[in-house]
Design a protein around this motif. Structure first.
Motif, PDB file in Angstrom:
ATOM      1  N   GLN A  96      35.489 -10.848 -42.789  1.00 30.92           N
ATOM      2  CA  GLN A  96      34.397 -10.421 -40.854  1.00 30.92           C
ATOM      3  C   GLN A  96      34.784  -9.149 -40.376  1.00 30.92           C
ATOM      4  O   GLN A  96      34.672  -9.120 -39.194  1.00 30.92           O
ATOM      5  CB  GLN A  96      35.590 -12.003 -40.600  1.00 30.92           C
ATOM      6  N   GLU A  97      35.466  -8.648 -41.421  1.00 30.99           N
ATOM      7  CA  GLU A  97      35.903  -7.174 -40.676  1.00 30.99           C
ATOM      8  C   GLU A  97      33.799  -6.375 -41.073  1.00 30.99           C
ATOM      9  O   GLU A  97      33.091  -6.377 -41.739  1.00 30.99           O
ATOM     10  CB  GLU A  97      36.423  -6.303 -41.807  1.00 30.99           C
ATOM     11  N   PRO A  98      33.492  -5.360 -39.548  1.00 27.48           N
ATOM     12  CA  PRO A  98      32.062  -4.220 -39.912  1.00 27.48           C
ATOM     13  C   PRO A  98      32.483  -3.558 -41.359  1.00 27.48           C
ATOM     14  O   PRO A  98      31.178  -3.088 -41.743  1.00 27.48           O
ATOM     15  CB  PRO A  98      32.423  -3.675 -38.631  1.00 27.48           C
ATOM     16  N   SER A  99      33.411  -3.420 -42.219  1.00 31.19           N
ATOM     17  CA  SER A  99      33.262  -2.289 -43.254  1.00 31.19           C
ATOM     18  C   SER A  99      34.132  -2.598 -44.687  1.00 31.19           C
ATOM     19  O   SER A  99      35.593  -3.781 -44.299  1.00 31.19           O
ATOM     20  CB  SER A  99      33.639  -0.522 -42.920  1.00 31.19           C
ATOM     21  N   ALA A 100      33.427  -2.422 -45.236  1.00 29.85           N
ATOM     22  CA  ALA A 100      34.173  -3.447 -46.828  1.00 29.85           C
ATOM     23  C   ALA A 100      35.111  -2.171 -47.434  1.00 29.85           C
ATOM     24  O   ALA A 100      34.898  -1.096 -47.129  1.00 29.85           O
ATOM     25  CB  ALA A 100      32.998  -3.912 -47.961  1.00 29.85           C
ATOM     26  N   PRO A 101      36.191  -2.519 -48.475  1.00 32.30           N
ATOM     27  CA  PRO A 101      36.436  -1.434 -48.702  1.00 32.30           C
ATOM     28  C   PRO A 101      36.087  -0.773 -49.512  1.00 32.30           C
ATOM     29  O   PRO A 101      35.195  -1.071 -50.093  1.00 32.30           O
ATOM     30  CB  PRO A 101      37.698  -2.172 -50.267  1.00 32.30           C
ATOM     31  N   ALA A 102      36.177   0.681 -49.514  1.00 37.66           N
ATOM     32  CA  ALA A 102      35.938   1.758 -50.366  1.00 37.66           C
ATOM     33  C   ALA A 102      35.714   1.719 -51.778  1.00 37.66           C
ATOM     34  O   ALA A 102      36.839   1.086 -51.962  1.00 37.66           O
ATOM     35  CB  ALA A 102      36.044   3.549 -50.489  1.00 37.66           C
ATOM     36  N   GLU A 124      22.384  -0.170 -40.214  1.00 36.19           N
ATOM     37  CA  GLU A 124      22.487   1.277 -40.619  1.00 36.19           C
ATOM     38  C   GLU A 124      23.688   2.015 -40.099  1.00 36.19           C
ATOM     39  O   GLU A 124      23.696   2.756 -41.631  1.00 36.19           O
ATOM     40  CB  GLU A 124      21.475   1.700 -39.727  1.00 36.19           C
ATOM     41  N   ALA A 125      24.284   2.144 -39.394  1.00 34.92           N
ATOM     42  CA  ALA A 125      25.483   2.926 -39.544  1.00 34.92           C
ATOM     43  C   ALA A 125      26.665   2.520 -40.336  1.00 34.92           C
ATOM     44  O   ALA A 125      27.428   3.335 -41.271  1.00 34.92           O
ATOM     45  CB  ALA A 125      26.513   3.289 -37.911  1.00 34.92           C
ATOM     46  N   VAL A 126      26.832   1.654 -40.930  1.00 35.26           N
ATOM     47  CA  VAL A 126      28.175   0.671 -40.871  1.00 35.26           C
ATOM     48  C   VAL A 126      27.535   1.323 -42.930  1.00 35.26           C
ATOM     49  O   VAL A 126      28.239   1.597 -43.436  1.00 35.26           O
ATOM     50  CB  VAL A 126      28.561  -1.001 -40.964  1.00 35.26           C
ATOM     51  N   ALA A 239      30.395   1.441 -31.872  1.00 33.09           N
ATOM     52  CA  ALA A 239      28.991  -0.606 -30.805  1.00 33.09           C
ATOM     53  C   ALA A 239      30.009  -0.472 -32.033  1.00 33.09           C
ATOM     54  O   ALA A 239      30.106  -1.829 -31.551  1.00 33.09           O
ATOM     55  CB  ALA A 239      28.232  -0.253 -30.418  1.00 33.09           C
ATOM     56  N   ALA A 240      29.230  -1.136 -33.294  1.00 33.96           N
ATOM     57  CA  ALA A 240      30.385  -1.545 -34.170  1.00 33.96           C
ATOM     58  C   ALA A 240      31.488  -2.085 -34.091  1.00 33.96           C
ATOM     59  O   ALA A 240      31.905  -3.340 -34.143  1.00 33.96           O
ATOM     60  CB  ALA A 240      29.294  -1.307 -35.641  1.00 33.96           C
ATOM     61  N   LEU A 241      32.713  -1.053 -34.531  1.00 35.85           N
ATOM     62  CA  LEU A 241      33.831  -1.084 -34.363  1.00 35.85           C
ATOM     63  C   LEU A 241      34.153  -2.065 -33.065  1.00 35.85           C
ATOM     64  O   LEU A 241      34.872  -3.136 -33.277  1.00 35.85           O
ATOM     65  CB  LEU A 241      33.964   0.244 -34.677  1.00 35.85           C
ATOM     66  N   GLU A 242      33.731  -1.772 -32.128  1.00 39.29           N
ATOM     67  CA  GLU A 242      34.471  -1.859 -30.678  1.00 39.29           C
ATOM     68  C   GLU A 242      33.959  -3.518 -30.635  1.00 39.29           C
ATOM     69  O   GLU A 242      34.348  -4.618 -30.272  1.00 39.29           O
ATOM     70  CB  GLU A 242      33.676  -1.174 -29.541  1.00 39.29           C
ATOM     71  N   ALA A 243      31.889  -3.973 -30.912  1.00 39.00           N
ATOM     72  CA  ALA A 243      32.430  -4.882 -31.143  1.00 39.00           C
ATOM     73  C   ALA A 243      33.354  -6.125 -31.906  1.00 39.00           C
ATOM     74  O   ALA A 243      33.305  -6.887 -31.622  1.00 39.00           O
ATOM     75  CB  ALA A 243      31.379  -5.007 -31.586  1.00 39.00           C
ATOM     76  N   ALA A 244      33.615  -5.648 -32.722  1.00 37.11           N
ATOM     77  CA  ALA A 244      33.966  -6.102 -33.430  1.00 37.11           C
ATOM     78  C   ALA A 244      35.890  -6.621 -33.712  1.00 37.11           C
ATOM     79  O   ALA A 244      36.053  -7.753 -33.903  1.00 37.11           O
ATOM     80  CB  ALA A 244      33.941  -5.344 -35.640  1.00 37.11           C
TER      81      ALA A 244
END
Length: 278
Positions: A96-102, A124-126, A239-244
């Protein structure tokens, strides 16, 4: 890379006593056996086979609907970062996070939340954020930290399960009402308590070292965000981070709570705001 020194010290605090004990049993080669096992575990953990990635990390192929949603943002992200599609293997992790582990190697992982919830430009930014982990040397600190954490994770796994045989034999002894069962339980309890007492100091040093080296993995995320902003997608990523964050799709792991740090997504958003304000 200097941020990894505490993790290295913590890992060696676990491995050196084991190597010393092994050398007492096998004087010639015993000291090297634990380090060979450690190296084998590091190779296995980083092995780019999909079967291992699926079983250890929960990665999976995108569904038909996910492929439809991600196709165009992925095409634009690849074009923006000048990465050919053949160089990467896109996979999904249910989170449920915006980004996955590297990740290292050719695998690029996106969370199911990002694919299903984010608009095309934010997705696209993610994707660009994940792709930039594979450009330059951004993944090196993350990769090294993962390998140094293997002994720490192994010790944590052992300490979390060391009392299970004691509890099971106690339940059997109570149900059978036999003195032998209580004797076995007592002996196992002594062994478990001794193991915990012996490993207490190395465990503390290792866990503290892992916590202090957490900055190396966080820095890789900040570097990737800076690269995204440099490619012109900073506002979309913010915006993606703030929405999450507003939706509560952020978390703090055990080390973050130990260091009293805000969740990583919040710190990433704060840094991006400052960068975009200049």
């Amino acid at each position: 890379m200097t941020a990894l020194i505490p993790a290295l010290v913590g890992a060696l605090t676990i491995m050196v006593p084991i190597a010393y004990g092994s050398s007492l049993v096998w004087p010639v080669w015993g000291a090297g056996i634990p380090f060979v096992i450690w190296a084998a575990g590091a190779v296995l953990a980083a092995w780019p086979l999909e079967r291992i990635q699926r079983s250890l990390h929960g990665y999976r192929d995108p569904t038909t609907d996910e492929l439809r949603r991600i196709k165009e943002p992925a095409r634009r992200a690849l074009h923006r970062t000048a990465v050919s599609a053949g160089r990467i293997r896109l996979m999904i992790v249910d989170a449920q996070e915006p980004s996955a582990p590297a990740t290292a190697g050719r695998t690029v992982v996106v969370t199911s939340y990002a694919v299903s919830s984010l608009p095309s430009d934010r997705l696209e930014a993610v994707l660009v954020h994940e792709l930039t982990h594979h450009l330059g040397l951004y993944t090196v600190p993350v990769f090294c930290h993962t390998q140094l954490m293997l002994p720490v994770r192994a010790l944590r796994w052992l300490l979390a399960r060391i009392w299970r045989p004691v509890r099971r034999t106690w339940q059997v002894a109570v149900s059978w009402h036999t003195p032998f069962g209580f004797l076995v339980t007592f002996l196992l309890a002594i062994v478990a308590a001794t193991a915990i007492a012996v490993s207490a100091i190395p465990a503390c040093v290792a866990f503290v070292g892992a916590a202090l080296s957490r900055v190396s993995t966080d820095r890789a995320e900040f570097q990737a965000d800076t690269a995204v902003a440099g490619l012109g997608l900073g506002p979309q990523l913010l915006a993606a981070l703030e929405a999450a964050i507003e939706a509560g799709h952020v978390h703090n792991d055990r080390i973050g709570r130990l260091l009293a740090l805000p969740p990583l997504e919040i710190r990433r958003a704060q840094r991006l705001r400052k960068r975009l304000a200049h």
